[in-house]
Motif scaffolding. Structure first.
Motif, PDB file in Angstrom:
ATOM      1  N   ARG A 154       0.820  -1.048   0.043  1.00  7.04           N
ATOM      2  CA  ARG A 154      -0.341  -0.277   0.074  1.00  7.04           C
ATOM      3  C   ARG A 154       0.735   1.160  -0.152  1.00  7.04           C
ATOM      4  NH1 ARG A 154      -5.129  -0.283   1.547  1.00  7.04           N
ATOM      5  NH2 ARG A 154      -6.282   1.727   2.018  1.00  7.04           N
ATOM      6  N   ASP A 155       1.930   1.320   0.367  1.00 10.72           N
ATOM      7  CA  ASP A 155       3.085   2.412   0.440  1.00 10.72           C
ATOM      8  C   ASP A 155       3.171   2.520  -0.650  1.00 10.72           C
ATOM      9  OD1 ASP A 155       2.343   2.295   3.507  1.00 10.72           O
ATOM     10  OD2 ASP A 155       3.735   2.125   4.583  1.00 10.72           O
ATOM     11  N   LYS A 156       3.992   2.027  -1.190  1.00 11.80           N
ATOM     12  CA  LYS A 156       4.679   1.760  -2.438  1.00 11.80           C
ATOM     13  C   LYS A 156       3.389   2.329  -3.335  1.00 11.80           C
ATOM     14  CE  LYS A 156       6.742  -1.439  -5.791  1.00 11.80           C
ATOM     15  NZ  LYS A 156       7.529  -2.538  -6.023  1.00 11.80           N
ATOM     16  N   LEU A 157       2.338   1.919  -3.308  1.00 12.24           N
ATOM     17  CA  LEU A 157       1.319   2.255  -4.197  1.00 12.24           C
ATOM     18  C   LEU A 157       1.308   3.545  -3.884  1.00 12.24           C
ATOM     19  CD1 LEU A 157      -1.286  -0.649  -4.358  1.00 12.24           C
ATOM     20  CD2 LEU A 157      -0.228   0.055  -6.120  1.00 12.24           C
ATOM     21  N   ILE A 158       0.821   4.612  -3.086  1.00  8.58           N
ATOM     22  CA  ILE A 158       0.945   6.256  -2.738  1.00  8.58           C
ATOM     23  C   ILE A 158       1.881   6.354  -3.153  1.00  8.58           C
ATOM     24  CG2 ILE A 158       0.759   7.251  -0.451  1.00  8.58           C
ATOM     25  CD1 ILE A 158      -0.834   5.508   0.989  1.00  8.58           C
ATOM     26  N   ARG A 159       3.345   5.766  -2.665  1.00 13.30           N
ATOM     27  CA  ARG A 159       3.766   7.126  -3.263  1.00 13.30           C
ATOM     28  C   ARG A 159       4.453   6.627  -5.153  1.00 13.30           C
ATOM     29  NH1 ARG A 159       6.933   3.697   0.056  1.00 13.30           N
ATOM     30  NH2 ARG A 159       7.864   1.884  -1.167  1.00 13.30           N
ATOM     31  N   HIS A 160       4.057   5.931  -5.727  1.00  6.32           N
ATOM     32  CA  HIS A 160       3.798   5.222  -6.798  1.00  6.32           C
ATOM     33  C   HIS A 160       3.032   6.762  -7.774  1.00  6.32           C
ATOM     34  CE1 HIS A 160       3.116   4.622 -11.225  1.00  6.32           C
ATOM     35  NE2 HIS A 160       1.573   4.062 -10.843  1.00  6.32           N
ATOM     36  N   PHE A 161       1.327   6.574  -6.659  1.00  6.89           N
ATOM     37  CA  PHE A 161       0.315   7.671  -7.244  1.00  6.89           C
ATOM     38  C   PHE A 161       0.874   9.415  -7.324  1.00  6.89           C
ATOM     39  CE2 PHE A 161      -1.975   3.873  -7.792  1.00  6.89           C
ATOM     40  CZ  PHE A 161      -2.724   3.908  -8.761  1.00  6.89           C
ATOM     41  N   GLU A 162       2.084   9.070  -5.699  1.00  6.54           N
ATOM     42  CA  GLU A 162       2.025  10.381  -5.603  1.00  6.54           C
ATOM     43  C   GLU A 162       2.882  10.936  -6.135  1.00  6.54           C
ATOM     44  OE1 GLU A 162       4.004  10.554  -1.472  1.00  6.54           O
ATOM     45  OE2 GLU A 162       1.991  11.065  -0.690  1.00  6.54           O
ATOM     46  N   LYS A 163       4.138  10.221  -6.925  1.00  4.93           N
ATOM     47  CA  LYS A 163       5.105  10.561  -8.038  1.00  4.93           C
ATOM     48  C   LYS A 163       4.118  10.692  -9.554  1.00  4.93           C
ATOM     49  CE  LYS A 163       8.916   9.024 -10.550  1.00  4.93           C
ATOM     50  NZ  LYS A 163       9.599   7.188 -10.749  1.00  4.93           N
ATOM     51  N   LYS A 164       3.129   9.796  -9.435  1.00  5.73           N
ATOM     52  CA  LYS A 164       2.612  10.129 -11.339  1.00  5.73           C
ATOM     53  C   LYS A 164       1.371  11.238 -10.980  1.00  5.73           C
ATOM     54  CE  LYS A 164       2.598   8.188 -13.765  1.00  5.73           C
ATOM     55  NZ  LYS A 164       3.607   8.215 -15.196  1.00  5.73           N
ATOM     56  N   LEU A 165       1.111  11.897  -9.729  1.00  8.41           N
ATOM     57  CA  LEU A 165       0.471  12.701  -9.492  1.00  8.41           C
ATOM     58  C   LEU A 165       1.395  14.428  -9.963  1.00  8.41           C
ATOM     59  CD1 LEU A 165      -2.324  14.605  -9.111  1.00  8.41           C
ATOM     60  CD2 LEU A 165      -1.423  14.553  -6.392  1.00  8.41           C
ATOM     61  N   ALA A 166       2.548  14.536  -9.621  1.00  9.41           N
ATOM     62  CA  ALA A 166       3.094  15.124  -9.548  1.00  9.41           C
ATOM     63  C   ALA A 166       3.839  15.573 -10.851  1.00  9.41           C
ATOM     64  CB  ALA A 166       4.753  15.452  -9.026  1.00  9.41           C
ATOM     65  N   TYR A 167       4.509  13.739 -11.952  1.00  8.87           N
ATOM     66  CA  TYR A 167       4.007  14.741 -13.017  1.00  8.87           C
ATOM     67  C   TYR A 167       3.274  15.132 -14.144  1.00  8.87           C
ATOM     68  CZ  TYR A 167       4.035  12.539 -17.982  1.00  8.87           C
ATOM     69  OH  TYR A 167       4.465  12.765 -19.341  1.00  8.87           O
ATOM     70  N   SER A 175       0.210  23.731 -20.133  1.00 13.89           N
ATOM     71  CA  SER A 175      -0.842  23.960 -20.454  1.00 13.89           C
ATOM     72  C   SER A 175      -1.126  23.484 -21.209  1.00 13.89           C
ATOM     73  CB  SER A 175      -1.550  25.019 -19.729  1.00 13.89           C
ATOM     74  OG  SER A 175      -1.361  25.808 -20.734  1.00 13.89           O
ATOM     75  N   HIS A 176      -0.158  24.095 -22.194  1.00 13.34           N
ATOM     76  CA  HIS A 176      -0.372  23.478 -24.217  1.00 13.34           C
ATOM     77  C   HIS A 176      -0.496  21.898 -23.839  1.00 13.34           C
ATOM     78  CE1 HIS A 176       3.306  24.454 -23.432  1.00 13.34           C
ATOM     79  NE2 HIS A 176       3.975  23.735 -24.544  1.00 13.34           N
ATOM     80  N   ARG A 177       0.529  21.259 -23.535  1.00  8.42           N
ATOM     81  CA  ARG A 177       0.455  19.541 -23.616  1.00  8.42           C
ATOM     82  C   ARG A 177      -0.238  19.161 -22.719  1.00  8.42           C
ATOM     83  NH1 ARG A 177       2.640  17.758 -27.112  1.00  8.42           N
ATOM     84  NH2 ARG A 177       3.475  16.242 -25.684  1.00  8.42           N
ATOM     85  N   ARG A 178      -1.934  19.433 -21.855  1.00  2.97           N
ATOM     86  CA  ARG A 178      -2.447  18.564 -21.433  1.00  2.97           C
ATOM     87  C   ARG A 178      -3.526  17.629 -21.924  1.00  2.97           C
ATOM     88  NH1 ARG A 178      -1.832  19.257 -16.026  1.00  2.97           N
ATOM     89  NH2 ARG A 178      -3.572  18.821 -15.597  1.00  2.97           N
ATOM     90  N   GLU A 179      -4.008  18.635 -23.053  1.00  2.00           N
ATOM     91  CA  GLU A 179      -4.591  17.604 -23.481  1.00  2.00           C
ATOM     92  C   GLU A 179      -3.673  16.820 -24.637  1.00  2.00           C
ATOM     93  OE1 GLU A 179      -7.651  17.975 -27.219  1.00  2.00           O
ATOM     94  OE2 GLU A 179      -7.398  19.630 -26.607  1.00  2.00           O
ATOM     95  N   ASP A 213      -5.202  15.693 -17.275  1.00  2.00           N
ATOM     96  CA  ASP A 213      -6.346  16.553 -16.832  1.00  2.00           C
ATOM     97  C   ASP A 213      -7.244  14.760 -16.057  1.00  2.00           C
ATOM     98  OD1 ASP A 213      -6.363  19.033 -16.801  1.00  2.00           O
ATOM     99  OD2 ASP A 213      -7.529  19.107 -18.438  1.00  2.00           O
ATOM    100  N   GLU A 214      -7.579  13.316 -16.859  1.00  2.00           N
ATOM    101  CA  GLU A 214      -7.175  12.229 -16.355  1.00  2.00           C
ATOM    102  C   GLU A 214      -6.259  11.731 -15.278  1.00  2.00           C
ATOM    103  OE1 GLU A 214      -7.339  13.834 -19.834  1.00  2.00           O
ATOM    104  OE2 GLU A 214      -9.374  13.876 -20.087  1.00  2.00           O
ATOM    105  N   GLY A 215      -5.228  11.954 -16.087  1.00  2.65           N
ATOM    106  CA  GLY A 215      -4.424  10.947 -14.723  1.00  2.65           C
ATOM    107  C   GLY A 215      -4.182  11.559 -14.077  1.00  2.65           C
ATOM    108  N   GLU A 216      -4.211  12.817 -13.476  1.00  5.44           N
ATOM    109  CA  GLU A 216      -4.250  13.602 -12.425  1.00  5.44           C
ATOM    110  C   GLU A 216      -5.830  13.052 -11.959  1.00  5.44           C
ATOM    111  OE1 GLU A 216      -4.296  18.048 -10.749  1.00  5.44           O
ATOM    112  OE2 GLU A 216      -3.447  17.896 -12.977  1.00  5.44           O
TER     113      GLU A 216
END
Length: 85
Positions: A12-25, A31-35, A40-43
């Protein structure tokens, strides 16, 4: 007075770290590359998964089904190679 010790769940801790890292990414994508990057979907997905992982656990049955859903989701990412951030 008895104090309850939180259970340690390395997976669970590993998954939390993974999603925190992906969220930061996703948050760093301009903004011009978000689409193009589906940022938005990933976040939203990362926030949802983090909320589920951080939610208080109600019982062993809920934990097992939640872990199975997360495992299936991560397996799908690995098979499709869509986790390149």
């Amino acid at each position: 007075m008895l104090m309850r010790v939180p259970t340690v769940d390395p997976k669970r801790d590993k998954l939390i770290r993974h999603f925190e890292k992906k969220l930061a990414y996703f948050q760093r994508i301009p903004s011009h590359r978000r689409e193009d990057e589906a940022a938005d979907e990933g976040e939203a997905t990362c926030r949802s998964m983090l909320a589920e992982l951080r939610a208080p656990r109600s019982g062993a049955r809920d934990d097992a089904s939640s872990t199975r859903r997360l495992d299936a989701w991560l397996d799908a990412i690995e098979e499709n190679g869509s986790d390149q951030g």
